[in-house]
Design a protein around this motif. Sequence first.
Motif, short mmCIF file in Angstrom:
data_model
loop_
_atom_site.label_atom_id
_atom_site.label_comp_id
_atom_site.label_asym_id
_atom_site.label_seq_id
_atom_site.Cartn_x
_atom_site.Cartn_y
_atom_site.Cartn_z
N LEU A 38 -4.66 17.67 -16.73
CA LEU A 38 -5.20 17.39 -15.41
C LEU A 38 -6.41 18.29 -15.14
O LEU A 38 -6.31 19.51 -15.23
N LEU B 76 -3.49 15.50 -3.48
CA LEU B 76 -2.84 14.89 -4.63
C LEU B 76 -1.91 13.81 -4.10
O LEU B 76 -0.97 14.09 -3.36
N GLY C 262 -6.94 12.78 -5.26
CA GLY C 262 -6.61 12.53 -6.65
C GLY C 262 -5.35 11.68 -6.74
O GLY C 262 -4.32 12.04 -6.18
N LEU D 132 -2.32 10.35 -8.82
CA LEU D 132 -1.54 10.72 -10.01
C LEU D 132 -0.56 9.61 -10.36
O LEU D 132 0.01 8.97 -9.48
N LEU E 170 -3.80 12.36 -14.03
CA LEU E 170 -4.74 12.05 -12.97
C LEU E 170 -5.49 10.77 -13.31
O LEU E 170 -6.17 10.69 -14.33
N TRP F 247 -10.13 11.16 -9.33
CA TRP F 247 -10.36 12.18 -8.29
C TRP F 247 -11.67 11.80 -7.63
O TRP F 247 -12.73 11.86 -8.22
#
Length: 368
Positions: free
Chosen positions: A24, A36, A207, A209, A214, A217
């Motif tokens: 990441l 996130l 970002g 996930l 990831l 972003w």
Amino acid sequence: MSQIVLELNHLSCGYDSHPIVQDLSLHLRAGDIGCLLGPSGCGKTTTLRSIAGFEPVTAGEIRLQGEVMSSPGQRVPPEQRRIGMVFQDYALFPHLTVAENIAFGISKHPERRRIVSELLELVNLDRLGKRYPHELSGGQQQRVALARALAPEPALLLLDEPFSNLDGDLRRRLSAEVRDILKTRGISALLVTHDQNEAFAVCDQVGVLRDGRLQQWDTPFNLYHEPATPFVASFIGQGYFIRGQLLTPDTVQTELGVLRGDRAYQLPPGSAVDVLLRPDDIVGQASSPLTATITGKVFLGATTLYRLQLPTGSTVETLFPSHDDHPLGEVLGISVAADHLVIFPAQGSVNVSAQLPLEQMLEEGDSD
């Protein structure tokens, strides 16, 4: 260009030798609020705990203001990282007053009283400093937790699902208030959430996930309009994929007709593709030969979201002003107003749902 406060470089981490987050990389600029975002179990909280120093890393590194905080075999203790943390359950001390909770991390600071007073005013609790946590509402407790985390003037603030214990309306109002407070103080922050509306309301960079990796972003705008992967396209916003065939670098043949994009797509002509259509890409047009049947609807206040079934059986969605009301079963003329097409190489079944908000909010009579 703004200074980089947080850098994650090819970070991998997990628990008991079980990898959770892999390779990441991202960076957060000074004064920005990052997030996130992803489904449960994707590695959001593990990443946050590693940044805070609570968990080791197995590969890569974490840098704060240019200094390495974590790498394999190296970990600066959490208390030396100048990182503030707001936990999901607030973690207030029940035997301390509001003011004492805020002052906890700066007990030896010579200007403790002034700092506490300023923070109480900042979070709109200046008249509640002598109360105890159990005498406060959930939203007020959240403000105390935020003020306590800000008191030591951290270089970075981490927030772990900070609004998850609040009801919807309070959640929306408090998330906006927290953004204003952080921006007023120029605080860099990283938020963890599974709620994209919350992420978009609070954060400058988000970002996405998936399974510890990831996907993208980027700004909320780009995540919605320029998704880098089919997963991001499906996880962010609402919409459906329909199957098409690339005729030329910028045109696609679909069951909705030939759609022309605003760019050349890097696939050979003749390729099977999936085209993402958002509700705002489908518009009503009474004179259009292209029709669809309303199979579901959700009233959203200013607008109504309609699920439409095409003659082929495929599904799309559209938004109409709420005063333009249509019953289930009505056949509408529609057209596509989407010069900005999001296209990926074809995957899986022909009609892959990007999100199914109507599955969660079905009205009686919905045919699905």
